[in-house]
Design an enzyme around this catalytic site. Structure first.
Site, PDB file in Angstrom:
ATOM      1  N   GLU A 175       0.840  -1.196   0.000  1.00 48.00           N
ATOM      2  CA  GLU A 175       0.000   0.000   0.000  1.00 48.00           C
ATOM      3  C   GLU A 175       0.878   1.251   0.000  1.00 48.00           C
ATOM      4  O   GLU A 175       0.536   2.262  -0.626  1.00 48.00           O
ATOM      5  CB  GLU A 175      -0.942  -0.020   1.207  1.00 48.00           C
ATOM      6  CG  GLU A 175      -1.991  -1.139   1.158  1.00 48.00           C
ATOM      7  CD  GLU A 175      -1.451  -2.529   1.466  1.00 48.00           C
ATOM      8  OE1 GLU A 175      -0.303  -2.638   1.959  1.00 48.00           O
ATOM      9  OE2 GLU A 175      -2.161  -3.518   1.191  1.00 48.00           O
ATOM     10  N   HIS A 179     -11.097  -6.560   8.248  1.00 49.47           N
ATOM     11  CA  HIS A 179     -11.861  -6.316   7.024  1.00 49.47           C
ATOM     12  C   HIS A 179     -13.110  -5.498   7.324  1.00 49.47           C
ATOM     13  O   HIS A 179     -14.137  -5.630   6.652  1.00 49.47           O
ATOM     14  CB  HIS A 179     -12.305  -7.627   6.357  1.00 49.47           C
ATOM     15  CG  HIS A 179     -11.197  -8.558   6.017  1.00 49.47           C
ATOM     16  ND1 HIS A 179     -10.678  -9.456   6.915  1.00 49.47           N
ATOM     17  CD2 HIS A 179     -10.491  -8.736   4.876  1.00 49.47           C
ATOM     18  CE1 HIS A 179      -9.704 -10.144   6.337  1.00 49.47           C
ATOM     19  NE2 HIS A 179      -9.567  -9.736   5.112  1.00 49.47           N
TER      20      HIS A 179
HETATM   21  C1  LIG Z   1      -1.682  -5.140   4.329  1.00 48.07           C
HETATM   22  C2  LIG Z   1      -2.574  -6.043   3.549  1.00 48.07           C
HETATM   23  N1  LIG Z   1      -2.833  -5.777   2.255  1.00 48.07           N
HETATM   24  C3  LIG Z   1      -3.659  -6.574   1.552  1.00 48.07           C
HETATM   25  C4  LIG Z   1      -4.248  -7.675   2.117  1.00 48.07           C
HETATM   26  C5  LIG Z   1      -5.239  -8.535   1.307  1.00 48.07           C
HETATM   27  N2  LIG Z   1      -4.685  -9.851   1.016  1.00 48.07           N
HETATM   28  C6  LIG Z   1      -4.880 -10.920   1.818  1.00 48.07           C
HETATM   29  S1  LIG Z   1      -4.066 -12.271   1.338  1.00 48.07           S
HETATM   30  C7  LIG Z   1      -3.444 -11.479  -0.044  1.00 48.07           C
HETATM   31  C8  LIG Z   1      -2.528 -12.201  -0.983  1.00 48.07           C
HETATM   32  C9  LIG Z   1      -1.288 -12.686  -0.309  1.00 48.07           C
HETATM   33  O1  LIG Z   1      -0.534 -13.465  -1.176  1.00 48.07           O
HETATM   34  P1  LIG Z   1       0.761 -14.253  -0.705  1.00 48.07           P
HETATM   35  O2  LIG Z   1       1.551 -13.374   0.219  1.00 48.07           O
HETATM   36  O3  LIG Z   1       1.457 -14.748  -1.895  1.00 48.07           O
HETATM   37  O4  LIG Z   1       0.240 -15.437   0.210  1.00 48.07           O
HETATM   38  P2  LIG Z   1      -0.642 -16.684  -0.254  1.00 48.07           P
HETATM   39  O5  LIG Z   1      -2.064 -16.266  -0.119  1.00 48.07           O
HETATM   40  O6  LIG Z   1      -0.250 -17.047  -1.616  1.00 48.07           O
HETATM   41  O7  LIG Z   1      -0.329 -17.765   0.742  1.00 48.07           O
HETATM   42  C10 LIG Z   1      -3.901 -10.162  -0.086  1.00 48.07           C
HETATM   43  C11 LIG Z   1      -3.588  -9.183  -1.137  1.00 48.07           C
HETATM   44  C12 LIG Z   1      -3.944  -7.915   3.474  1.00 48.07           C
HETATM   45  N3  LIG Z   1      -4.459  -8.964   4.127  1.00 48.07           N
HETATM   46  N4  LIG Z   1      -3.102  -7.094   4.150  1.00 48.07           N
END
Ligand SMILES: Cc1ncc(C[n+]2csc(CCOP(=O)(O)OP(=O)(O)O)c2C)c(N)n1
Ligand SMILES: Cc1ncc(C[n+]2csc(CCOP(=O)(O)OP(=O)(O)O)c2C)c(N)n1
Ligand SMILES: [Mg+2]
Ligand SMILES: [Mg+2]
Lengths: 410, 347, 347, 410
Positions: free
Chosen positions: C70, C139
């Site tokens: 962000e 959320h």
């Molecule tokens: C600060 C923040 N930004 C955005 C999100 C929304 N979000 C939750 S999981 C995710 C994807 C994460 O991907 P990754 O780190 O590759 O982990 P994976 O789900 O593949 O295990 C996002 C964008 C969040 N939880 N926290």
């Protein structure tokens, strides 16, 4: 090299989209057994090529090859096998429970079971993991009571987290499992801080921080690398590169033309890139890193190459952004199938034992689920009291929260 | 207040800086889990010298320098707190806490709640705040309202050496995360807003008599800094002295309440005073809109509506960044405060 | 409001999501300097589908996915703004804006000021906010008060499809940085707090008639959502409908003002109403202490003191993290709002 | 490797403290002319060894050696020489003005003059720099009117920034100099964003972001690296490693056992480590990076190795934390002396010309200072009006600010 040509913005794309076949050659795999194993007390720079290679032990026929093949008793591997199977069954059952609206939300670790399982076996009691939401295998390997976990998922009256957290956001201190944050990436620098504290106190415990490929783009990941390096903190930084972050491919997180392990080396941290679907490689690399940390030799970053076989969460539909059958083509395969082949190969497992274990675990899980459900669920309103909502904001409830609780009439 | 409530009778005159250092010294000595770190706080002793000599005394693994990363500092502190330490960290200027926002709000403040008490973040985050030193917009901010909105945090701001030490010890011992704001304009002497007058050193002020040993000033308790009958003044930090100067200069018998703990708050002391005076002026240096004064005004009208005889006045920094050259036009000095007293009494 | 003020007569029923998408579509079409980016907003079209189809239509260098950062998203937007673009960025959930705090507060909000107008940050930061979807503490947040305290920012929150599109276009065209909060609980239909009743779709609501083309709803202007005589209700977002339900259910003739622009604010509309009714209730979903309701209460008592016949009531989320299982005990539903109306009328 | 040994925290230390002599061997210098110069369109990974070596052109005798010796007309070098000298004189005079309390605060770039100067000469008109507070040499090379700058420092009625910013926090758009932020590290990701915008518009302009060694620890630096890499933004990321960040040595920022350039390579960005006190090396490396960016070949990170010869700012006393005569022993010397030796060596400069230039610049500066001072200063109260304080918060002044301005009675 004309300067008059207009600039253009490069936007990375995955090598496969719905309806196509992914070209996985971008992964740059090394054959099993080929990668060197430096001494535990090597300099971080000596791991430069390891950050671009891929440590693999199990070959396509399930044989354990090369210098990384770990010394591990077959009994331990069998325990790992059980924990992986338990994780998968757990995930499958909880997905169903979510579809049945018994639980409000769920995330599986399908395809990534080897990582947390073998890693947990490589750590010692008292070491602390700072996980993401996709490391339930750590809990399975550490034999956390299933009923507690399912009560958390059901948000019911026995939820140890009092209904406060989304399902899967566990906290299990006694199993060395730190409270999961919904905000990505925050926990890795905390793991570094925990490790620093252990060093400050002259303790012997180490920390293990977890982060997804996508979340490495968060600035907190940088904080973790910088602090781990500067203070030589006794910590393992695990980057689970499962190729996807919700709908974005790992190149959008910075994986294009480089690796996540390379970030570590650049920051002066010993770094390994490892086949995360190879139980033995995970165990061996984790042991190497743990020994390094525990011997005052500093942090290690490990990139675990794996694949997020399922949806991101129960709110997601991956067929919108990637080939529906992508996992079937992922060259590193299925961690359970691969370890099974190996164990059968060395005579420490059989098809029959596999089936029996499967049944036994199914039964164990069914019983646990049944018991947990007997304590109610969010859906049927058997949740912690509204009054409990005001607790634990502070150690002692201040006046204004007492007033608010009163106003609510609870 | 020259005497120590806890029976420790030796007191010395201290500046705020010395008092804060003494608090950390006492706690580093008493509790092996206390660690102190931040940018330039180790070898050098801090850009404001608050940690001078502590590294030498307690060693490099108890008091140390950090990378310039406020997010890293607080994040590491949260992890250390989970382990069992009591980190006391310095953010060099309050204006620089923003990179640590996520670790403060989403992590430190919520950890106990989300883990149902399994993990806690007993950390103290010290930060010099406020203007009056020609620091411009990035060395002058008073961001307290951004913390008071975050449940799970405690926000504290002392206004004199005695309180500074007692509140800092109480904060370090507290199991909740504490934002400890230090009004840097009064580090070396109380400042009443008359920037053209010579500086008054702390040694001339009674609250600079500080016990050398351990004592605490309880959190969630305000102090009536100046009793009065005409109007209740709710304030904290540097503005305590500005409000006092305004009382002196306007001849208005203001009852000045030094909040000390901003949140959780000692509402009782406030309500009792306003019920007595029927009038209320809130004074702070932070920008006005959604400042902590808004909460104070909202609370006072909620709890004292039928006692209020005039609108609650707010005297605050303007809703602009803190300018460098126009510092004294920005700073809510005694004239503006006096005028507010008068307006509050007009009706 | 089914007709378009700007003479564009074709209207269609839209949800909030469709209206927001249409606003971006219109602006991408009209202004080559508009770019849209954020986590999952490109190929996939956003986790709430607000940008669906836009990448296909305008190409990958106008609408694209970003790393999960962000701070990086907003920082890059500030640089693009300085170049001359008008970035419209999405923070996936308002709960995740914290890593961008420094870029929002210290950079976007202050750039024009500190450069005396040489550089500006004409960026729009969209973020879904609010609870009611069992999202738990990460959320569900409504962090508006953390933005209204920051001078230089504009904070906007629409409550219906018509306003959502008109305000978003106005925000994109505005040369100041705008925090554009989208109450996600009403993305697909107005929600009055009765979570156990079937969901009402937008198509049943008059403000879902949205012109297909360009139009704006001016910033800094509130709307009287429901005229009334008994009590003034200051609210925004989802709480507009909860406040309306409370009026219906309590039989109290509340005048409900939908603020739309939180800051800068349309104070005149508020003051006129309170002077008429003499009573005021503030309703928001965010935690209470130092919430935006505090500023509203402070302003109202400042400007309408002599017209007020009862204390200003605040109905808000409790000062706790947003719990998952106790969501409806946390959410300030119609019963709590009705009770506040009654209290405001009691005296 | 016993596990029973207690862990301990590592705290990096500089190799010299007050009263000692610094051991500068930690810098790992390469001899002038020895480091390879890869093609501008090389892969980032091909710069791996450049990130650990040190690009140097000028040897100890002032000769320009090796593949990095730039094609640059002597006239341009002479212009650079003048700009460096002007920077140094400017700094010296302003320091005095600060001690005389004419200006409220100051920061010099003593010892670092080559970097901004040669870099500015290597960029093109319209390119945008996102500087820190120690790049006044960029302004000198771009011949910004001195009176404007001094008025900013005096915070007087002609301060182009209306007295709002601390001295040295310039903003000079027409010279491609972005408004300086007091919050460290924020500007590099903005530079990346600016470069992305240029690419989005199909422009030919590039961005150049600046950051100190200390500030690289800030998380925003990571954001800059990630975004620059992912989008292959046309940007140069300049890390000025002057060994100190106020009182902390560069090892506290993560420089121990690695380099700041290595961070770039790990992130998939072509990276160079360059002698920042070598005007010709700075020019050559900057040209290489600029050409790369402008040719759609992506970002370059350059670590400039230099030394902060003066105090951090007028609020600082470095003799408290490092040897007082440290700069005298810094192995990369004084950039002005080194270029002077080179220019004299090639017959493009003389002692006499040096002296004349010095005098002429002194006079130019004295005149500018005199004029600027005639417009008043913060000390004598000739500042922008209090009313102006309420302007530019928003484009149009909202009601509440008009009300507040009225309340102030201005
Ligand atoms: C600060 C923040 N930004 C955005 C999100 C929304 N979000 C939750 S999981 C995710 C994807 C994460 O991907 P990754 O780190 O590759 O982990 P994976 O789900 O593949 O295990 C996002 C964008 C969040 N939880 N926290
Ligand atoms: C976010 C933030 N944290 C802390 C500071 C205080 N501060 C100003 S300059 C500085 C040191 C920076 O060192 P470096 O980046 O090496 O730059 P140099 O001064 O050496 O040029 C610090 C800590 C700040 N301005 N901003
Ligand atoms: Mg992933
Ligand atoms: Mg430096």
């Amino acid at each position: 090299m004309s300067h008059d040509e207009p600039l253009r913005l490069h936007i990375p794309e995955p090598t496969g989209r719905p309806g196509q076949h992914t070209d996985f050659s971008y992964l740059h795999l090394s054959p099993a057994g080929e990668v060197q194993r430096p001494a535990v007390d090597c300099q971080p720079a000596e791991t430069s090529d390891l950050a671009f290679a891929l440590i693999r032990v199990l070959d396509d026929d399930g044989r354990a090859l090369g210098p990384w093949a770990p010394q591990i008793a077959p009994e331990r591997v069998r325990a790992g096998m059980r924990a992986m199977m338990k994780t998968r069954i757990f995930d499958a059952r909880m997905m169903i429970a979510q579809r049945q609206k018994k639980i409000s939300f769920y995330m599986t670790s399908l395809g990534e079971e080897a990582i947390g399982t073998a890693h947990a076996l490589a750590l010692e009691e008292g070491d602390m993991c700072f996980p993401t939401y996709r490391q339930e295998s750590l809990l399975m390997a550490r034999e956390v009571p299933l009923v507690d976990l399912i009560c958390q998922l059901l948000s019911n009256e026995r939820d140890p987290l009092k209904g406060r957290q989304l399902p899967v956001m566990y906290s299990v201190r006694k199993a060395g499992f730190f409270s999961i944050s919904g905000n990505l990436a925050t926990q890795v620098i905390q793991a570094v801080g925990w490790g620093m504290a252990s060093a400050i106190k002259g303790d012997t415990k180490i920390a293990s921080g977890w982060i997804g490929d996508g979340a490495t783009a968060e600035a907190d990941f940088h904080n973790a690398l910088v602090f781990a390096h500067v203070y030589q903190a006794p910590v393992i930084i695990n980057v689970v590169n499962n190729q996807w972050a919700i709908s974005t491919f790992q190149a959008i997180a910075g994986g294009e033309g480089t690796t996540f392990a390379a970030r570590g080396v650049g920051s002066g941290i010993a770094s390994l890139r490892v086949d995360g679907n190879d139980f033995l490689a995970v165990y061996a690399a984790s042991r190497w890193a743990a020994e390094r940390a525990r011997s005052n030799l500093g942090p290690t970053l490990i990139e675990w190459v794996t694949y997020r076989a399922g949806a991101h969460s129960t709110s997601d539909d991956p067929s919108k952004y990637r080939p529906a059958d992508d996992w079937a083509h992922f060259p590193l395969g299925d961690p359970i199938a691969r370890l099974k082949q190996h164990l059968i190969g060395i005579g420490a497992w059989s098809e029959k034992e596999h089936e029996d274990t499967q049944k036994q675990l199914e039964a164990e899980l069914a019983a646990a689920q049944k018991e947990a459900e007997s304590y109610g669920s969010l859906a049927d309103g058997h949740v912690h009291s509204a009054a409990s909502m005001f607790e634990d904001v502070y150690k002692d409830m201040p006046e204004h929260l007492r007033r608010q609780r009163q106003q609510l009439g609870v | 207040m020259g005497a120590d409530k806890n029976g420790n009778s030796r007191s010395t005159p201290m500046t705020m800086i010395q008092a804060l250092r003494s608090a950390m010294d006492v706690m580093l000595e008493r509790d092996a889990n206390v660690v102190v770190f931040g940018e330039d706080v180790g070898y050098f002793g801090g850009v404001f010298r608050c940690t001078e000599g502590l590294q030498q005394k307690y060693g490099k693994s108890r008091v140390f320098d950090t990378p310039i990363s406020e997010g890293g500092i607080v994040g590491a502190a949260v992890g250390m707190g989970a382990y069992g330490l009591r980190p006391v960290v310095e953010i060099q200027f309050a204006d620089y806490f923003y990179p640590a926002s996520d670790q403060i709000v989403s992590e430190a403040a919520r950890l106990r709640y989300r883990s149902a008490g399994e993990f806690i973040a007993p950390i103290t985050i010290r930060m010099p705040c406020g203007g009056g030193i020609y620091g411009g917009q990035t060395h002058s901010q008073s961001p307290e309202a951004l913390f008071t909105h975050v449940c799970g945090l405690r926000t504290v701001m002392p206004s004199n050496p005695y309180d500074a030490k007692g509140l800092l010890i109480a904060s370090i011992e507290n199991d909740d995360p504490v934002i400890f704001l230090e009004p840097k304009r009064i580090y070396n002497g109380p400042f009443d807003g008359h920037h053209d007058k010579p500086m008054v050193p702390w040694s001339k002020h009674p609250f600079s008599e500080v016990p050398e040993g351990y004592y605490t000033v309880p959190l969630e308790s305000a102090a009536v800094y100046r009793p009065g009958a005409a109007v209740t003044v709710l304030t904290y930090g540097t503005m305590v002295y500005v409000s006092e100067a305004a009382a002196r200069e306007s001849g208005i018998d203001a009852e000045i309440i030094d909040l000390r703990s901003l949140w959780p708050l000692d509402l009782e002391t406030i309500v009792n005073s306003v019920k007595k005076t029927g009038r209320c002026v809130v004074v702070h240096e932070a920008t006005r809109t959604s400042g902590f004064g808004a909460e104070l005004a909202a609370l006072v009208q909620e709890h004292c509506f039928y006692h209020l005889e005039a609108p609650i006045e707010r005297v605050t920094g303007w809703d602009t960044p803190y300018p460098h050259a126009q510092e004294w036009a920005y700073f809510p000095g005694p004239d503006r405060v006096s005028a507010a007293y008068r307006r509050a009494l007009e009706t």
